[in-house]
Design an enzyme around this catalytic site. Sequence first.
Site, PDB file in Angstrom:
ATOM      1  N   GLU A  48     -52.247   5.723  21.793  1.00  0.00           N
ATOM      2  CA  GLU A  48     -53.127   5.343  20.670  1.00  0.00           C
ATOM      3  C   GLU A  48     -53.168   6.478  19.660  1.00  0.00           C
ATOM      4  OE1 GLU A  48     -56.993   4.746  22.381  1.00  0.00           O
ATOM      5  OE2 GLU A  48     -56.224   3.320  23.847  1.00  0.00           O
TER       6      GLU A  48
ATOM      7  N   LYS B  68     -55.340   9.202  17.531  1.00  0.00           N
ATOM      8  CA  LYS B  68     -56.616   9.905  17.670  1.00  0.00           C
ATOM      9  C   LYS B  68     -57.255   9.937  16.285  1.00  0.00           C
ATOM     10  CE  LYS B  68     -58.662  13.916  19.856  1.00  0.00           C
ATOM     11  NZ  LYS B  68     -59.711  14.139  18.887  1.00  0.00           N
TER      12      LYS B  68
ATOM     13  N   ASP C 273     -59.776  10.686  13.332  1.00  0.00           N
ATOM     14  CA  ASP C 273     -60.534  11.888  13.011  1.00  0.00           C
ATOM     15  C   ASP C 273     -61.789  11.513  12.237  1.00  0.00           C
ATOM     16  OD1 ASP C 273     -61.074  14.521  13.043  1.00  0.00           O
ATOM     17  OD2 ASP C 273     -59.686  15.075  11.445  1.00  0.00           O
TER      18      ASP C 273
ATOM     19  N   TYR D 169     -62.011   2.099  20.739  1.00  0.00           N
ATOM     20  CA  TYR D 169     -60.926   2.429  21.660  1.00  0.00           C
ATOM     21  C   TYR D 169     -61.347   2.565  23.126  1.00  0.00           C
ATOM     22  CZ  TYR D 169     -62.930   6.856  20.058  1.00  0.00           C
ATOM     23  OH  TYR D 169     -63.792   7.841  19.698  1.00  0.00           O
TER      24      TYR D 169
ATOM     25  N   LYS E 127     -52.358  16.868  19.891  1.00  0.00           N
ATOM     26  CA  LYS E 127     -52.788  17.131  18.513  1.00  0.00           C
ATOM     27  C   LYS E 127     -51.576  17.423  17.635  1.00  0.00           C
ATOM     28  CE  LYS E 127     -57.411  17.702  18.792  1.00  0.00           C
ATOM     29  NZ  LYS E 127     -58.150  18.577  17.948  1.00  0.00           N
TER      30      LYS E 127
ATOM     31  N   CYS F  32     -72.397  50.205  10.395  1.00  0.00           N
ATOM     32  CA  CYS F  32     -72.901  48.839  10.258  1.00  0.00           C
ATOM     33  C   CYS F  32     -73.105  48.528   8.777  1.00  0.00           C
ATOM     34  CB  CYS F  32     -74.218  48.685  11.015  1.00  0.00           C
ATOM     35  SG  CYS F  32     -74.978  47.078  10.702  1.00  0.00           S
TER      36      CYS F  32
ATOM     37  N   CYS G   7     -77.221  47.924   8.405  1.00  0.00           N
ATOM     38  CA  CYS G   7     -78.240  48.948   8.635  1.00  0.00           C
ATOM     39  C   CYS G   7     -77.671  50.367   8.601  1.00  0.00           C
ATOM     40  CB  CYS G   7     -78.973  48.694   9.947  1.00  0.00           C
ATOM     41  SG  CYS G   7     -78.004  49.097  11.390  1.00  0.00           S
TER      42      CYS G   7
ATOM     43  N   CYS H 291     -72.824  47.161  16.434  1.00  0.00           N
ATOM     44  CA  CYS H 291     -73.898  47.977  15.865  1.00  0.00           C
ATOM     45  C   CYS H 291     -74.929  48.184  16.975  1.00  0.00           C
ATOM     46  CB  CYS H 291     -74.530  47.265  14.673  1.00  0.00           C
ATOM     47  SG  CYS H 291     -76.106  48.003  14.225  1.00  0.00           S
TER      48      CYS H 291
ATOM     49  N   CYS I 154     -81.715  46.420  13.378  1.00  0.00           N
ATOM     50  CA  CYS I 154     -80.739  45.805  12.487  1.00  0.00           C
ATOM     51  C   CYS I 154     -81.119  44.329  12.249  1.00  0.00           C
ATOM     52  CB  CYS I 154     -79.364  45.933  13.135  1.00  0.00           C
ATOM     53  SG  CYS I 154     -78.034  45.298  12.154  1.00  0.00           S
TER      54      CYS I 154
HETATM   55  S1  IVH Z   1     -61.000   8.065  24.278  1.00  0.00           S
HETATM   56  C1  IVH Z   1     -63.548   9.826  27.854  1.00  0.00           C
HETATM   57  N1  IVH Z   1     -59.465   7.387  22.277  1.00  0.00           N
HETATM   58  O1  IVH Z   1     -61.668  12.124  20.353  1.00  0.00           O
HETATM   59  C2  IVH Z   1     -62.897   9.984  26.536  1.00  0.00           C
HETATM   60  N2  IVH Z   1     -61.074   9.110  21.901  1.00  0.00           N
HETATM   61  O2  IVH Z   1     -61.817  14.619  22.194  1.00  0.00           O
HETATM   62  C3  IVH Z   1     -63.043   8.774  25.695  1.00  0.00           C
HETATM   63  N3  IVH Z   1     -61.100   9.967  19.600  1.00  0.00           N
HETATM   64  O3  IVH Z   1     -64.983  12.078  21.407  1.00  0.00           O
HETATM   65  C4  IVH Z   1     -62.463   8.960  24.362  1.00  0.00           C
HETATM   66  N4  IVH Z   1     -59.517   8.665  18.812  1.00  0.00           N
HETATM   67  O4  IVH Z   1     -64.418  10.842  19.281  1.00  0.00           O
HETATM   68  C5  IVH Z   1     -60.453   8.205  22.683  1.00  0.00           C
HETATM   69  N5  IVH Z   1     -58.056   6.639  20.594  1.00  0.00           N
HETATM   70  C6  IVH Z   1     -59.037   7.434  20.998  1.00  0.00           C
HETATM   71  C7  IVH Z   1     -59.661   8.366  20.125  1.00  0.00           C
HETATM   72  C8  IVH Z   1     -60.674   9.200  20.622  1.00  0.00           C
HETATM   73  C9  IVH Z   1     -60.394   9.625  18.513  1.00  0.00           C
HETATM   74  C10 IVH Z   1     -62.129  11.034  19.625  1.00  0.00           C
HETATM   75  C11 IVH Z   1     -63.437  10.663  20.250  1.00  0.00           C
HETATM   76  C12 IVH Z   1     -63.668  11.623  21.373  1.00  0.00           C
HETATM   77  C13 IVH Z   1     -62.727  12.734  21.038  1.00  0.00           C
HETATM   78  C14 IVH Z   1     -62.207  13.326  22.335  1.00  0.00           C
END
Ligand code: IVH
Length: 673
Positions: free
Chosen positions: A113, A115, A117, A225, A312, A406, A409, A424, A430
Amino acid sequence: MDEQIKTRVALLRNELNRHNHNYYVLNAPEISDREFDMMMKELEALEHDHPELDDPLSPTHRVGSDINKAFTQFKHKQPMLSLSNTYSVAEVDEWVDRVKSGLMGEEFEIVGEMKYDGTSISLTYINGRLERAVTRGDGERGDVVTDNVKTIRSIPLQLQGEGYPEEFEIRGEIVLPWKEFDRLNAEREFNEEPLFANPRNAASGTLKMQNSAEVAKRGLDAVFYYLLGENLPFDTHHENMEAARSWGFKVAPVMELLNGIEAVDRFISHWDTARKELPVATDGLVFKVNSLRQQLNLGYTAKSPRWAIAYKFQAERALTRLKEVSFEVGRTGIITPVANLEPVLLSGTIVKRASLHNEDIIRNLDIHDHDMLYVEKGGEIIPKITGVDEAAREPGAEPVEFVKECPVCGAKLVRVEGEAAWMCPDKYKCVPQICGRIEHFVGRRMMNIDGVGEEMVALLYRNGWVTDIADLYNLERHREEMITLPGIGPRTVSRILEGVEESKKVPFERVVYALSIPYVGETGAKKLARSVRDIDTLMSASVEQLTAIEDIGPRIAESIHQFFDEPLNRDVVARLRAAGVTMSVPEDEESGRSDKLAGKTIVISGTFSRHSRDEYKEMIESNGGKNAGSISKKTDFILAGENMGPSKKEKAVSLGIPMLNEEEFLAMINDNQ
Ligand code: IVH
């Protein structure tokens, strides 16, 4: 009541929900905006004339309300954990191998999947209706943001289709699509408001806005997800998410079943570049074991599931000029050098500053005045200096020198033994150290005194009302003077004073953490508190006694000893005690050791919310029991959490083994009879 009106209202709500879904989830509207508006207007008129038909989940309520209110908190049924991260394909491959051996060679599928953001959210549905929306918070408890979440059109208020459990939770990410992010920032620029650094900040900031009518204008979206609950319709993550899609959720569009390492690697190399075309920000990929039974088997570490990993994307890099290095003093007196940079755009954020951490890093990078520096953003928002473009160095530029005194201070700095850090030593003179300790003390995970942030601490300090943490408990006598300060009303003052009063109930372990004993973090404080059980024992413990405590090494022990050797600290503790701050663990709380479970074999299964699995293991052992991995005739009982595997459950039932939930188990070991 006119039945016809009731039916019409129900029909309009259904139709509007369906068209919302077509428009916001499927991107496939069936009717024109005008037709949609007409239906909405008709419903609004009917609801106006018949207030008894009102329903908080009616589509007319998606516009939000402008009532300002603080959020209440909610404890997650299951903590919202994070995922373990890697930047390397090889480590993802190693994870696949670990899963394989964890499953004893059994076949398994992986789901790949994106990830997303944004900011994570947990929604609970009961009988198909949205019950509440809670932010991640600290993972254990989050803020209830239901009203704001309701304004997100792609989130179903009432589920469609069938087969959803009576009660379940769905987790996902609230995101601000790039298009909306750009629009929002353009608008803010026009209004001369500060810009959002990236869509994630914009999404989480928006979700926490007090005024849901404002939220409704921001264009948030949500992707889901992860489904949790008992009685999920299928045994695999993928099928459950497809089911969720059919109930009306915008389930992550990329969810690919992958078989084996090659397929995983192909998925990574494809999305490494293809993700740039997506309409929302992503910072990596997530791989999950598809079978829920196998997920349960693999279980969790203290922080993250073993059945999933996040890959990542490589950080982007920029080159910019160093304006100057400044030196900052923290709560512990450690001096942090900071590179102040010509602003540069990096992965959607404008970077102006980056920590250089310590003297060694400056030396190793060989940074000279006004150098051109490479800045990278790792997976996190924090920018990092990774190199110098030496060819661009100005002739005659001097190497950057670490300060000797420092910067606040003026005290002569001392080197922290065994570390690259300078400190310090003037802990009690301080100002940033004094104020830093007060800020730490009031923090949410410590004494949780609301309304006292960095600026307030500075104000209280400048006026001489709070010069150490114990002074907070004398603030009441300055109430009238505080109210006269510009920008502070009686309500703020009352809130602070109530917070101070409330903080007296904070448990001892958090008090220990709040004291700012060098090297004593949250976990260390917990272990100390549970072991010594009161402040007098802690203050008089020898280094040897302290090192005997689990996880307390010689450096921490030494630091605790030194801390309480200092008369000023002993005085602060005495004043805190006199004020009524909790200085011991209550007698009736889990004493830790007993033989209540002597001779008992216990199997832990499922997931828990009160304590981690490891903590339960520890409790079983410290109460004389034996923790076993699998159910057999010898098992005395099962400590059963949520989502216990169906096969385990079956086995327990067929062998007639009792199952205790967390509360029952805790009651059993805490029973003092
Ligand atoms: S699964 C038990 N799937 O990433 C873990 N998380 O570092 C359940 N996130 O807090 C999370 N895309 O906010 C999952 N496809 C995805 C995701 C995802 C983004 C985020 C989520 C989580 C963080 C984990």
